[in-house]
Design a protein around this motif. Structure first.
Motif, PDB file in Angstrom:
ATOM      1  N   ALA A  56       0.823  -1.217   0.000  1.00  0.00           N
ATOM      2  CA  ALA A  56       0.000   0.000   0.000  1.00  0.00           C
ATOM      3  C   ALA A  56       0.860   1.272   0.000  1.00  0.00           C
ATOM      4  O   ALA A  56       0.408   2.332  -0.444  1.00  0.00           O
ATOM      5  CB  ALA A  56      -0.926  -0.001   1.208  1.00  0.00           C
ATOM      6  N   GLY A  57       2.078   1.161   0.483  1.00  0.00           N
ATOM      7  CA  GLY A  57       2.982   2.324   0.472  1.00  0.00           C
ATOM      8  C   GLY A  57       3.371   2.783  -0.912  1.00  0.00           C
ATOM      9  O   GLY A  57       3.929   3.865  -1.080  1.00  0.00           O
ATOM     10  N   TRP A  58       3.061   1.945  -1.904  1.00  0.00           N
ATOM     11  CA  TRP A  58       3.403   2.283  -3.289  1.00  0.00           C
ATOM     12  C   TRP A  58       2.181   2.701  -4.120  1.00  0.00           C
ATOM     13  O   TRP A  58       2.297   2.914  -5.327  1.00  0.00           O
ATOM     14  CB  TRP A  58       4.096   1.095  -3.970  1.00  0.00           C
ATOM     15  N   LEU A  59       1.012   2.758  -3.488  1.00  0.00           N
ATOM     16  CA  LEU A  59      -0.195   3.195  -4.212  1.00  0.00           C
ATOM     17  C   LEU A  59      -0.207   4.728  -4.226  1.00  0.00           C
ATOM     18  O   LEU A  59      -0.242   5.358  -3.166  1.00  0.00           O
ATOM     19  CB  LEU A  59      -1.435   2.658  -3.500  1.00  0.00           C
ATOM     20  N   THR A  60      -0.208   5.344  -5.377  1.00  0.00           N
ATOM     21  CA  THR A  60      -0.097   6.807  -5.419  1.00  0.00           C
ATOM     22  C   THR A  60      -1.359   7.474  -4.866  1.00  0.00           C
ATOM     23  O   THR A  60      -2.461   6.916  -4.931  1.00  0.00           O
ATOM     24  CB  THR A  60       0.111   7.325  -6.862  1.00  0.00           C
ATOM     25  N   PRO A  61      -1.230   8.694  -4.339  1.00  0.00           N
ATOM     26  CA  PRO A  61      -2.414   9.445  -3.886  1.00  0.00           C
ATOM     27  C   PRO A  61      -3.415   9.660  -5.023  1.00  0.00           C
ATOM     28  O   PRO A  61      -4.631   9.615  -4.799  1.00  0.00           O
ATOM     29  CB  PRO A  61      -1.823  10.779  -3.417  1.00  0.00           C
ATOM     30  N   GLU A  62      -2.932   9.868  -6.241  1.00  0.00           N
ATOM     31  CA  GLU A  62      -3.850  10.022  -7.369  1.00  0.00           C
ATOM     32  C   GLU A  62      -4.709   8.771  -7.543  1.00  0.00           C
ATOM     33  O   GLU A  62      -5.941   8.852  -7.689  1.00  0.00           O
ATOM     34  CB  GLU A  62      -3.059  10.282  -8.662  1.00  0.00           C
ATOM     35  N   ALA A  63      -4.058   7.612  -7.506  1.00  0.00           N
ATOM     36  CA  ALA A  63      -4.801   6.354  -7.666  1.00  0.00           C
ATOM     37  C   ALA A  63      -5.789   6.161  -6.512  1.00  0.00           C
ATOM     38  O   ALA A  63      -6.944   5.776  -6.733  1.00  0.00           O
ATOM     39  CB  ALA A  63      -3.823   5.173  -7.729  1.00  0.00           C
ATOM     40  N   ASP A  83       1.972  -0.739 -13.079  1.00  0.00           N
ATOM     41  CA  ASP A  83       1.649   0.433 -13.892  1.00  0.00           C
ATOM     42  C   ASP A  83       0.731  -0.034 -15.022  1.00  0.00           C
ATOM     43  O   ASP A  83       1.113  -0.925 -15.779  1.00  0.00           O
ATOM     44  CB  ASP A  83       2.948   1.015 -14.466  1.00  0.00           C
ATOM     45  N   CYS A  90      -3.641   6.646 -14.870  1.00  0.00           N
ATOM     46  CA  CYS A  90      -2.957   6.986 -13.615  1.00  0.00           C
ATOM     47  C   CYS A  90      -1.796   6.012 -13.438  1.00  0.00           C
ATOM     48  O   CYS A  90      -2.023   4.844 -13.123  1.00  0.00           O
ATOM     49  CB  CYS A  90      -3.915   6.876 -12.439  1.00  0.00           C
ATOM     50  N   PRO A  91      -0.567   6.483 -13.640  1.00  0.00           N
ATOM     51  CA  PRO A  91       0.575   5.560 -13.632  1.00  0.00           C
ATOM     52  C   PRO A  91       0.837   5.008 -12.239  1.00  0.00           C
ATOM     53  O   PRO A  91       0.380   5.558 -11.228  1.00  0.00           O
ATOM     54  CB  PRO A  91       1.741   6.428 -14.101  1.00  0.00           C
ATOM     55  N   GLY A  92       1.586   3.934 -12.183  1.00  0.00           N
ATOM     56  CA  GLY A  92       1.938   3.313 -10.913  1.00  0.00           C
ATOM     57  C   GLY A  92       3.335   2.734 -10.963  1.00  0.00           C
ATOM     58  O   GLY A  92       3.964   2.698 -12.021  1.00  0.00           O
ATOM     59  N   VAL A  93       3.813   2.295  -9.822  1.00  0.00           N
ATOM     60  CA  VAL A  93       5.110   1.618  -9.756  1.00  0.00           C
ATOM     61  C   VAL A  93       4.966   0.248 -10.407  1.00  0.00           C
ATOM     62  O   VAL A  93       4.085  -0.523 -10.045  1.00  0.00           O
ATOM     63  CB  VAL A  93       5.575   1.478  -8.290  1.00  0.00           C
TER      64      VAL A  93
END
Lengths: 260, 260
Positions: free
Chosen positions: A22-29, A89, A118-121
């Motif tokens: 969850a630490g890698w889920l962006t605020p935008e997402a 992503d 919405c990009p992601g890691v």
């Protein structure tokens, strides 16, 4: 003259959940997921999202990406706020390409839907972060799946990647339906790259069952890779830093043929 | 027997800020930045982080990555909680490789520092998200900078990328010191790829001065690229979806040689 009633327009967001942590889920997402009326995706990805009252879930099986994309587009056309969810992503070997493929081949009106990615890691970035910086210089990403391309093209790309001395990230390295391909890929790369080249098998990074193995191309056991594994194979410049009592670091220097 | 006083151990985190938009800064990165005693980085990246009472900032110039990395390692050795900040993903053409290079060449005690990399959204992912899904299938990422590698290796990799029919993301496409290299790169690619290949110039994505241009390899003007630009050049499969009154979408299908 009466104005027609103002209709809330639908929209479609293609959201990357990152690799699991969850630490890698962006605020935008996070914001898009919280505001969506409808979540569309492969069931195990939907299972990672907290349930929310009134939000509709459309879970689908794997390998039906195009049908899932069309379903999401029809929902957005119907004035819903739709989030199509993807691991990692969505733009890298994931749902975004399927949605645009559906748009290109579908109703011309779909081109006017309010749509954004919405990009992601991505998995290779999470794997790299765990082990050091193996993607620190020129690299390529190749999917070994031949569901939708001939295996000869996979071989062409693996060969080109070796000729170019790229670091190589392998997505979808194996599945039950095609367990042999990762063996074929390693056999090809062993003919063209040094046996001492660092190799990383990174399984389920960011999830409770995460497992990472660092080895060399000479010693690598291809059957360690399954569909949840991301494999990274170094360039001629990629280095291992040994540590007492800990996994080595692996990194690729920022240049080549130049001393630090 | 007296125990020695317990010393709070230092640590070092290499943190990706993403491409600029706060919506792309991961919660993990935010937490590390909030808890660090010391922030180390290139001044314009530090400027993106809110000031916090008692936190020490160590701003440095560009092109001194290795010295910056050693400074951060010495701080961590001195029991500080250090965050080395990077734009985008620190593991992709950024600070993580410099830190591990410093570790490999430095004091053996540095190998025992508590160190981790916090991945972020890289420029190519943000650029891709803005335009569709150009990185939807096999791709490679190449830095055009020849500060630390011979230009002949850049040419070798561009050629291999063309032979492999990869989508190509170009980092560091140009600088004032080397304005001609992006021209040389385009000249090489024009000999090997179709003129109709989609090309994207994505400048300052996620920042107020964001500017994105979609064109073709035939029509592309290489001098549009500066150090803040990420360039994406399609594969033979990459497609443009035209839209009335809006920028086209660009995507690369999930396979090749297979009909949707």
């Amino acid at each position: 003259m009466m104005q027609p009633p103002r209709v809330q327009a639908g929209n479609l967001r293609i959201v990357g959940l990152g690799p699991g942590d969850a630490g890698w889920l962006t605020p935008e997402a996070s914001a898009v997921l919280a505001n969506a009326t409808d979540l569309v995706g492969y069931a195990p990805y939907l299972d990672r999202i907290p349930h929310q009252h009134g939000q509709v879930r459309h879970a689908s099986d794997n390998r039906v990406e195009l049908e899932r994309a069309r379903h999401a587009l029809r929902l957005a056309e119907d004035a819903r706020q739709v989030a199509v969810v993807s691991g990692g992503d969505p733009g890298v070997f994931a749902m975004a390409a399927a949605v645009f493929e559906a748009i290109e081949g579908g109703d011309p009106a779909w081109r006017e839907i309010d749509i954004a990615v919405c990009p992601g890691v991505s998995a290779m970035q999470a794997a790299a972060a765990r082990i050091g910086a193996p993607l620190g210089h020129d690299f390529c990403a190749i999917s070994l799946s031949d569901n939708r391309k001939p295996w000869s093209l996979v071989e062409q790309r693996l060969t080109a990647a070796a000729i170019g001395d790229f670091v190589i990230a392998l997505y979808n390295p194996a599945s039950k339906a095609r367990p042999h391909q990762i063996h074929d890929a390693f056999a090809l790369l062993r003919q063209r790259k040094a046996g001492a080249t660092p190799v990383i098998f990174a399984r389920a990074v960011g999830r409770p069952d995460e497992k990472i193995i660092v080895t060399t191309l000479r010693s690598a056991e291809p059957s360690l890779a399954d569909m949840s594994t991301l494999v990274i194979i170094g360039s001629s410049e990629t280095r291992m830093i040994e540590r007492a009592g800990a996994r080595p670091f692996v990194y690729t220097p920022r240049g080549a043929g130049a001393s630090p």
